[in-house]
Design a protein around this motif. Structure first.
Motif, PDB file in Angstrom:
ATOM      1  N   THR A  98       0.909   5.078   0.207  1.00 10.28           N
ATOM      2  CA  THR A  98       0.088   6.222   0.601  1.00 10.28           C
ATOM      3  C   THR A  98       1.025   7.398   0.800  1.00 10.28           C
ATOM      4  O   THR A  98       1.772   7.413   1.781  1.00 10.28           O
ATOM      5  CB  THR A  98      -0.681   5.940   1.902  1.00 10.28           C
ATOM      6  N   GLY A 128      -4.683   0.103   8.277  1.00 14.90           N
ATOM      7  CA  GLY A 128      -4.997   1.368   7.607  1.00 14.90           C
ATOM      8  C   GLY A 128      -6.498   1.583   7.496  1.00 14.90           C
ATOM      9  O   GLY A 128      -6.996   2.696   7.716  1.00 14.90           O
ATOM     10  N   ASN A 139       0.851  -1.180   0.000  1.00 21.15           N
ATOM     11  CA  ASN A 139       0.000   0.000   0.000  1.00 21.15           C
ATOM     12  C   ASN A 139       0.894   1.241   0.000  1.00 21.15           C
ATOM     13  O   ASN A 139       1.612   1.483   0.960  1.00 21.15           O
ATOM     14  CB  ASN A 139      -0.899  -0.021   1.240  1.00 21.15           C
ATOM     15  N   TRP A 196      -2.000   2.416  -4.858  1.00 21.55           N
ATOM     16  CA  TRP A 196      -1.454   3.766  -4.815  1.00 21.55           C
ATOM     17  C   TRP A 196      -2.616   4.710  -4.540  1.00 21.55           C
ATOM     18  O   TRP A 196      -3.556   4.783  -5.330  1.00 21.55           O
ATOM     19  CB  TRP A 196      -0.799   4.152  -6.133  1.00 21.55           C
ATOM     20  N   ILE A 197      -2.551   5.460  -3.432  1.00 19.57           N
ATOM     21  CA  ILE A 197      -3.669   6.289  -2.999  1.00 19.57           C
ATOM     22  C   ILE A 197      -3.296   7.765  -3.061  1.00 19.57           C
ATOM     23  O   ILE A 197      -2.238   8.160  -2.562  1.00 19.57           O
ATOM     24  CB  ILE A 197      -4.076   5.946  -1.543  1.00 19.57           C
ATOM     25  N   GLN A 198      -4.192   8.552  -3.631  1.00 26.45           N
ATOM     26  CA  GLN A 198      -4.072  10.013  -3.613  1.00 26.45           C
ATOM     27  C   GLN A 198      -5.401  10.573  -3.119  1.00 26.45           C
ATOM     28  O   GLN A 198      -6.440  10.336  -3.730  1.00 26.45           O
ATOM     29  CB  GLN A 198      -3.771  10.562  -5.009  1.00 26.45           C
ATOM     30  N   VAL A 204      -7.545   6.109  -6.534  1.00 28.55           N
ATOM     31  CA  VAL A 204      -6.703   4.988  -6.127  1.00 28.55           C
ATOM     32  C   VAL A 204      -6.437   4.109  -7.343  1.00 28.55           C
ATOM     33  O   VAL A 204      -7.358   3.793  -8.105  1.00 28.55           O
ATOM     34  CB  VAL A 204      -7.379   4.150  -5.014  1.00 28.55           C
TER      35      VAL A 204
END
Length: 148
Positions: free
Chosen positions: A39, A53, A37, A121-123, A108
């Motif tokens: 982040t 998370g 993950n 991949w998180i934004q 994501v």
């Protein structure tokens, strides 16, 4: 069901069943044991870290509700654009809870192994959340409605 359809279904289940309903017991069906993950500048590895998370999101926003606005899947990749609505009931970066309803947006990207999520991949719009709780950011006008 094709892999593309299975990937889209996995993404939808992750938000609806795991995040909205709190069914983290379903994670082993949806996520690989060694999921990575990404982040921001952090990288977490493994199913336990992924679940932790999710638990942090639930603790920070007990009444959160995610709506998946868009899902795209192609090959072993997928993406989701979502909106989360929640009440600010805990401090965020040292700012006291406001009791205000917040709206957050995120994008994501996912990589799949088979039909399970293997990498994320998180934004998220962290700046938007800070503005909604009344944090003044030099050089930016105050967020409309932040004074509620």
């Amino acid at each position: 069901m094709s892999n593309v359809d299975a990937h889209a279904a996995t993404i939808h289940r992750l938000y609806e069943e795991c995040l909205n309903q709190g069914r983290t017991d379903l994670l082993p069906e949806l996520v690989t044991a060694n999921v990575v993950n990404h982040t921001g500048s952090n990288e977490q590895r493994g199913l336990a870290a992924f679940e932790q998370g999710m638990q942090q999101v639930r603790a920070m926003y007990p009444d959160r509700h995610f709506t998946v606005d868009d899902v795209l899947a192609n090959g072993d990749k997928g993406a989701a654009r979502w909106t989360m609505v929640a009440t600010n009931t805990v401090p965020i970066l040292g700012v006291a809870p406001t009791g205000r309803q917040l709206t957050n947006h995120g994008v994501v990207f996912y990589r799949f192994e088979g039909v399970k999520i293997a990498e994320v991949w998180i934004q998220v719009d962290q700046l938007g959340v800070l503005r909604q709780i009344g944090v003044q950011i030099p050089g930016l006008p105050a967020k409309a409605g932040a004074e509620r």
